[in-house]
Design a protein around this motif. Sequence first.
Motif, short mmCIF file in Angstrom:
data_model
loop_
_atom_site.label_atom_id
_atom_site.label_comp_id
_atom_site.label_asym_id
_atom_site.label_seq_id
_atom_site.Cartn_x
_atom_site.Cartn_y
_atom_site.Cartn_z
N ILE A 121 0.84 -1.19 0.00
CA ILE A 121 0.00 0.00 0.00
C ILE A 121 0.87 1.24 0.00
CG2 ILE A 121 -1.61 1.36 1.39
CD1 ILE A 121 -3.04 -1.18 2.11
N ARG A 122 0.64 2.09 -0.99
CA ARG A 122 1.40 3.32 -1.14
C ARG A 122 0.54 4.57 -0.93
NH1 ARG A 122 1.67 6.50 -5.51
NH2 ARG A 122 3.35 8.05 -5.55
N ASN A 123 -0.72 4.52 -1.41
CA ASN A 123 -1.53 5.74 -1.37
C ASN A 123 -3.00 5.39 -1.17
OD1 ASN A 123 -2.23 8.43 -1.53
ND2 ASN A 123 -2.03 8.59 -3.75
N VAL A 124 -3.32 4.97 0.06
CA VAL A 124 -4.70 4.69 0.45
C VAL A 124 -5.03 5.58 1.65
CG1 VAL A 124 -6.31 2.97 1.36
CG2 VAL A 124 -4.65 2.32 -0.40
N GLU A 125 -6.16 6.24 1.59
CA GLU A 125 -6.53 7.17 2.65
C GLU A 125 -6.53 6.51 4.03
OE1 GLU A 125 -10.33 8.71 1.55
OE2 GLU A 125 -9.51 10.23 0.19
N GLY A 130 2.95 0.42 3.60
CA GLY A 130 3.52 -0.81 4.13
C GLY A 130 2.98 -2.04 3.43
N VAL A 131 3.23 -3.19 4.05
CA VAL A 131 2.85 -4.49 3.49
C VAL A 131 1.71 -5.06 4.33
CG1 VAL A 131 3.65 -6.79 2.85
CG2 VAL A 131 5.23 -4.84 2.74
N TYR A 132 0.66 -5.51 3.65
CA TYR A 132 -0.54 -6.00 4.31
C TYR A 132 -0.98 -7.33 3.67
CZ TYR A 132 -0.96 -1.21 6.11
OH TYR A 132 -0.72 0.00 6.73
#
Length: 252
Positions: A121-125, A130-132
């Motif tokens: 995830i780079r650009n989620v409100e 990080g890594v999910y």
Amino acid sequence: MGRYNQQRNFLKSNFAEFKTIATDAKKGFPQPPKVKPCDSNSKLIDLPMVNENTLTNKNIYTCIKERRSTRFYSNRPISLEELSYLLWATQGITGMNKAGLTFRTVPCSGATHSFESYLLIRNVENIPQGVYRYLPMEHRLLFMFELDELEHKIDEITLDQPFVPNFANKAAVLFLWSTTPYRSEWKYDITAHKKILIDIGHVCQNLYLASESIDAGTCAIGIYDQALVDQMLGLDGEEEFVIYLAAVGKKP
């Protein structure tokens, strides 16, 4: 032509051979876990309930017609509601039968569902980079770890893309699907592997169409560094390994 023969045979149905095999399921061996477990102390993020209000385009004809592999993305973030919808569209559980088999938003051979969904995830409100990992049974996100130099690491694992170099590091989210082959091998033995590849195609196509419905674009990625991405996610590369990637971001 001889060097193609082995791979071409892999594309063909080998049901006649399968009928002669005593699979582990027929032998009474226990079925492998249907989903990957997580530690009770894991950091979990509740995902919003999915509903059609998240969609900006509810016309399936338009979504199919306008689907393209999108390699350019705006800086607009994906909302948590939209991410929840994309995860539901690709691996969401919509029901379960008495035997415990899950019905999902994508078809799968024998409901074996050998995939896990990892996310860079780079650009989620409201979600830190990080890594999910997605937990479909609970419809939650499991935070795994932060990743220093996230965009550089994305470049490393996606190698040299032939059309738009380094496009994946501009995506809001990079989906990484792994497979645990034995979930399918237990039931289908040597015929499992073709089925796994067919099934992951269903998953990625749902991502394409779901992305179109929220004004986002997707590009599937089949060129990646296998050893590096497996190592990054802590996978052993044999019993579980990455099989497909896809970048998602808002359209320019």
